[in-house]
Each structure stands twice: as structure tokens, then as C-alpha cells.
Write a protein that holds these residues in place. Sequence first.
Motif, PDB file in Angstrom:
ATOM      1  N   ARG A 124      79.120  85.044   8.472  1.00  0.00           N
ATOM      2  CA  ARG A 124      77.817  84.407   8.248  1.00  0.00           C
ATOM      3  C   ARG A 124      77.831  82.967   8.763  1.00  0.00           C
ATOM      4  N   MET A 125      78.930  82.264   8.571  1.00  0.00           N
ATOM      5  CA  MET A 125      79.035  80.900   9.082  1.00  0.00           C
ATOM      6  C   MET A 125      78.929  80.894  10.607  1.00  0.00           C
ATOM      7  N   LEU A 126      79.606  81.834  11.240  1.00  0.00           N
ATOM      8  CA  LEU A 126      79.511  81.990  12.687  1.00  0.00           C
ATOM      9  C   LEU A 126      78.070  82.219  13.118  1.00  0.00           C
ATOM     10  N   MET A 127      77.368  83.097  12.423  1.00  0.00           N
ATOM     11  CA  MET A 127      75.983  83.412  12.768  1.00  0.00           C
ATOM     12  C   MET A 127      75.088  82.179  12.635  1.00  0.00           C
ATOM     13  N   ARG A 128      75.304  81.402  11.585  1.00  0.00           N
ATOM     14  CA  ARG A 128      74.484  80.204  11.380  1.00  0.00           C
ATOM     15  C   ARG A 128      74.596  79.259  12.570  1.00  0.00           C
TER      16      ARG A 128
ATOM     17  N   PHE B 220      63.967  76.774  22.277  1.00  0.00           N
ATOM     18  CA  PHE B 220      62.868  75.898  21.865  1.00  0.00           C
ATOM     19  C   PHE B 220      63.406  74.478  21.677  1.00  0.00           C
ATOM     20  N   PRO B 221      63.715  73.792  22.776  1.00  0.00           N
ATOM     21  CA  PRO B 221      64.352  72.470  22.678  1.00  0.00           C
ATOM     22  C   PRO B 221      63.528  71.458  21.905  1.00  0.00           C
ATOM     23  N   GLU B 222      62.225  71.655  21.851  1.00  0.00           N
ATOM     24  CA  GLU B 222      61.381  70.710  21.116  1.00  0.00           C
ATOM     25  C   GLU B 222      61.675  70.756  19.612  1.00  0.00           C
ATOM     26  N   HIS B 223      62.311  71.850  19.153  1.00  0.00           N
ATOM     27  CA  HIS B 223      62.653  71.985  17.737  1.00  0.00           C
ATOM     28  C   HIS B 223      64.163  71.940  17.508  1.00  0.00           C
ATOM     29  N   LYS B 224      64.908  71.441  18.484  1.00  0.00           N
ATOM     30  CA  LYS B 224      66.370  71.475  18.391  1.00  0.00           C
ATOM     31  C   LYS B 224      66.886  70.808  17.129  1.00  0.00           C
ATOM     32  N   GLU B 225      66.366  69.650  16.809  1.00  0.00           N
ATOM     33  CA  GLU B 225      66.874  68.920  15.644  1.00  0.00           C
ATOM     34  C   GLU B 225      66.703  69.732  14.368  1.00  0.00           C
ATOM     35  N   ARG B 226      65.585  70.439  14.256  1.00  0.00           N
ATOM     36  CA  ARG B 226      65.349  71.234  13.059  1.00  0.00           C
ATOM     37  C   ARG B 226      66.264  72.459  13.018  1.00  0.00           C
ATOM     38  N   TYR B 227      66.401  73.131  14.164  1.00  0.00           N
ATOM     39  CA  TYR B 227      67.226  74.337  14.192  1.00  0.00           C
ATOM     40  C   TYR B 227      68.691  74.039  13.893  1.00  0.00           C
ATOM     41  N   THR B 228      69.193  72.929  14.386  1.00  0.00           N
ATOM     42  CA  THR B 228      70.624  72.638  14.264  1.00  0.00           C
ATOM     43  C   THR B 228      70.927  71.633  13.158  1.00  0.00           C
ATOM     44  N   ARG B 229      69.976  71.374  12.290  1.00  0.00           N
ATOM     45  CA  ARG B 229      70.144  70.341  11.266  1.00  0.00           C
ATOM     46  C   ARG B 229      71.303  70.656  10.317  1.00  0.00           C
ATOM     47  N   ASN B 230      71.622  71.937  10.137  1.00  0.00           N
ATOM     48  CA  ASN B 230      72.688  72.290   9.202  1.00  0.00           C
ATOM     49  C   ASN B 230      74.031  72.535   9.879  1.00  0.00           C
ATOM     50  N   SER B 231      74.065  72.465  11.213  1.00  0.00           N
ATOM     51  CA  SER B 231      75.312  72.773  11.925  1.00  0.00           C
ATOM     52  C   SER B 231      76.467  71.852  11.546  1.00  0.00           C
ATOM     53  N   PRO B 232      76.256  70.531  11.415  1.00  0.00           N
ATOM     54  CA  PRO B 232      77.376  69.675  10.997  1.00  0.00           C
ATOM     55  C   PRO B 232      77.967  70.091   9.653  1.00  0.00           C
ATOM     56  N   THR B 233      77.113  70.539   8.734  1.00  0.00           N
ATOM     57  CA  THR B 233      77.596  70.999   7.430  1.00  0.00           C
ATOM     58  C   THR B 233      78.484  72.227   7.580  1.00  0.00           C
ATOM     59  N   VAL B 234      78.069  73.164   8.439  1.00  0.00           N
ATOM     60  CA  VAL B 234      78.855  74.389   8.614  1.00  0.00           C
ATOM     61  C   VAL B 234      80.206  74.084   9.263  1.00  0.00           C
ATOM     62  N   TRP B 235      80.212  73.194  10.261  1.00  0.00           N
ATOM     63  CA  TRP B 235      81.489  72.823  10.879  1.00  0.00           C
ATOM     64  C   TRP B 235      82.407  72.142   9.861  1.00  0.00           C
ATOM     65  N   ALA B 236      81.842  71.332   8.981  1.00  0.00           N
ATOM     66  CA  ALA B 236      82.645  70.682   7.944  1.00  0.00           C
ATOM     67  C   ALA B 236      83.205  71.722   6.970  1.00  0.00           C
TER      68      ALA B 236
ATOM     69  N   GLY C  83      75.210  84.776   0.264  1.00  0.00           N
ATOM     70  CA  GLY C  83      75.042  83.878  -0.869  1.00  0.00           C
ATOM     71  C   GLY C  83      76.249  82.980  -1.077  1.00  0.00           C
ATOM     72  N   ALA C  84      77.437  83.551  -0.998  1.00  0.00           N
ATOM     73  CA  ALA C  84      78.655  82.763  -1.211  1.00  0.00           C
ATOM     74  C   ALA C  84      78.827  81.708  -0.132  1.00  0.00           C
ATOM     75  N   ALA C  85      78.548  82.070   1.108  1.00  0.00           N
ATOM     76  CA  ALA C  85      78.716  81.128   2.217  1.00  0.00           C
ATOM     77  C   ALA C  85      77.869  79.872   2.014  1.00  0.00           C
ATOM     78  N   TYR C  86      76.645  80.049   1.569  1.00  0.00           N
ATOM     79  CA  TYR C  86      75.769  78.892   1.390  1.00  0.00           C
ATOM     80  C   TYR C  86      76.154  78.064   0.180  1.00  0.00           C
ATOM     81  N   GLN C  87      76.752  78.683  -0.836  1.00  0.00           N
ATOM     82  CA  GLN C  87      77.091  77.933  -2.047  1.00  0.00           C
ATOM     83  C   GLN C  87      78.252  76.975  -1.839  1.00  0.00           C
ATOM     84  N   MET C  88      78.945  77.067  -0.705  1.00  0.00           N
ATOM     85  CA  MET C  88      79.968  76.054  -0.408  1.00  0.00           C
ATOM     86  C   MET C  88      79.348  74.676  -0.362  1.00  0.00           C
ATOM     87  N   GLY C  89      78.163  74.565   0.236  1.00  0.00           N
ATOM     88  CA  GLY C  89      77.518  73.270   0.347  1.00  0.00           C
ATOM     89  C   GLY C  89      78.463  72.208   0.878  1.00  0.00           C
ATOM     90  N   ASP C  90      78.488  71.061   0.202  1.00  0.00           N
ATOM     91  CA  ASP C  90      79.392  69.967   0.562  1.00  0.00           C
ATOM     92  C   ASP C  90      80.563  69.849  -0.410  1.00  0.00           C
TER      93      ASP C  90
END
Length: 361
Positions: free
Chosen positions: A301-305, A316-332, A258-265
Motif C-alpha cells: 500500500r505504501m508503494l501504491m501511494r 495533471f501537473p497543475e495539481h502536482k502539489e496536492r497529489y504528492t503532498r503525502n509522499s514525504p510522509t510515506v518516504w519517512a 488501514g494499518a499503513a495509514y495509522q503509522m502517521g508520523d
Amino acid sequence: MASTAHQEAASALGAELKTSATTVLADQAEQIAREKYGFVGRAEWLWGEKDSNYRLTLDNGSEYLLKILNPAENPAMTSMHSQALLHVEAADPGIPIQRIIRTLDGEADFRMTDDEGATRGVRMVTFVPGKSQKSQPHSAIQRYRIGALLGRMQKALQGFTHEAAHHRITWDMSHAAGLRDLLSIFGDEAQRRRLEAAMTDFESLILPRITQLPAQVIHNDFNMENILVREENPDAISGIIDFGDMVHAPVLFDVAVGAAYQMGDAADPVEAMCDFLKGYATEKPLSDQELELIYPAIVTRMLMRLAIQEWQAKLFPEHKERYTRNSPTVWAQFARLDALPKDDTIARLAAACRTSVERPA
């Protein structure tokens, strides 16, 4: 074709994430609603990472969620999720979760055979109103209330037991060490090293102490897309959805998720997490040992995401954009956290967990 090494590494992913969602046609979903529930309505397909989901709208405007589960899901797990919803509703009716709609035969869920011959679980629940927290403005009071709600959820689940509660799922932090081999997928050396460092902290700090941590059945996915807020008042929490990652695991991991996700932006990610933890502390205290481990658990948890979603995108490369859509946020988030003194961050998180204060204005 993936290399043998990559195929072996991918074994760290459970079957529930290696089987893509097999869509059931809308007319079949409507037929299920009629025959099993006595509901006549229009089915609208909704994205699901593992399952085939439909919003069912009746002629009178009532809405329900019909979930046709992934063929790889064990029937015992389907039962556990249904029984958990019923248990929370009975233990704390004020928690805004989906309500089970029983079949005409009184079942909380049932089994069906799809057009490909696969046996799948089916569950219908009420459609909880609201917009995802992620899509709406964020505030300190909103995060505080979400933290308090997680505490209430944990208290409601304290007495819940089920034969499938100890099943193994990929998103259970207890098994995070199994993801180390997945890190080879990251071609950027700096990124890979950062994740390897996070993994080392998990293995050295948390793993040896897991059996000492208080544990129970936890929600395990208290993220911004599973938390609904009122569009006209985003500080009001209108719903908690998706019990699909439930598992018996340390309570600390639920809080860290819960805490990890509440970082948001948030510009100050620690302050955002502290808002959440202060709310949680009004309902449940963490032990001194848990306080020592909250920071590495959040980072795990951030590592797991990043690692799990990157490998799903490979499978499932056809869904890559959806699966990795939040990765830039986690790296930030990693960048903002790493720019702060680590000892100071740990101290602020622990202080928030110990603070009993009035809610933020």
C-alpha cells in the motif's frame, strides 16, 4: 510530451484516475438541490480528486454533501456505492457513516447531463461532523477504536453484493503488479530500488496466494483523511467517509490499508500499527495465512501511494502539489520501518492481531 514508454506505463492507471474532476458551477449545484431534492441552500465547492463536491448549507443551518461524480465513473459503480451506504446503515446503524438523502422521486442517486454534454451520477448524503484524523492529535486509544471500527465495517458489509463489486480500479491491491512499469518515473535510484523491492515481495509472496485469501466487498480507503474525529475529543471517532474506492477484494488488503495509514508520523510506526490491529482483532480475527502476509501487504500500500500519486502528478501537473503532498510522509515511514529488524516487525504485527486485550488506557 511523455515518451511512448511512459504513456504505456500510464495505462496501469484506470480511467477513474486519468480523468480530472470537471467542476460544476455552484449555481448549477444549487439548482440540482432545489429541483431534485427540494432543498434551498448555498453550495460551497470542496476539493475532490475525481468528483465535483459541494457542501450544501440550508437556511436552517443543516448541511449536506452533494457529490456530482466524475463522467468516467460507470453508473453501476455509482449505484454500488449508494447501495453499500444503505446496506451498512441497515446492518449496523451505529457505524458513523454518511446517510443517503433520496431525491423527491425516491432515488438513492440519479444521472444528469452537464454543460459539456457528459452524463454524470449525482448523490446527496448527510454531512458528517468532525475533523480529519490527520489534522488532529493521535493516540493509542484513537488508533485502537479506528481498528475496531474497520472490523465492524467489514462485518456489516459481509452480506453485501452488487453487479459492480468486481470492477477494476487502480487502488485495488489485487492489481498492484500492474504498477511496476510506473516505477521508472522515480529518478532517485535508491527510492526506485526500494519500491522495486516492495513490488517483488508483492509478486512473490502475495500474488500467488490471492485466490486463497478470504474476500468480500471492502471499504479499501480507511485513511486518516477519511476518518473524522471530534475536535473537542480527538479520541472519539465521529465519521467514516468516502466509499468511492470500494471493491470486492481480500479482507487482508482492507486491514493493510488501514494499518499503513495509522503509522502517521509516529516515532515507532510498528507500535502505531499494532494499536490499530489490536482494535481490529476485537471484531475480526485474521487467519494464519493472512498474518503471514500483513507486513508485505502494508508495504505494498505504501508503494501504491507513492507510485500512483506520482503518475497522477505527471498527468495533471497543475495539481502536482496536492497529489504528492503525502509522499514525504510515506518516504519517512519507509525509513523508520527499514531501520527496524524486519523479522521483529512481522512478529509484533502478528502478535497484535492475535492479542485479545482490554483497550488502551
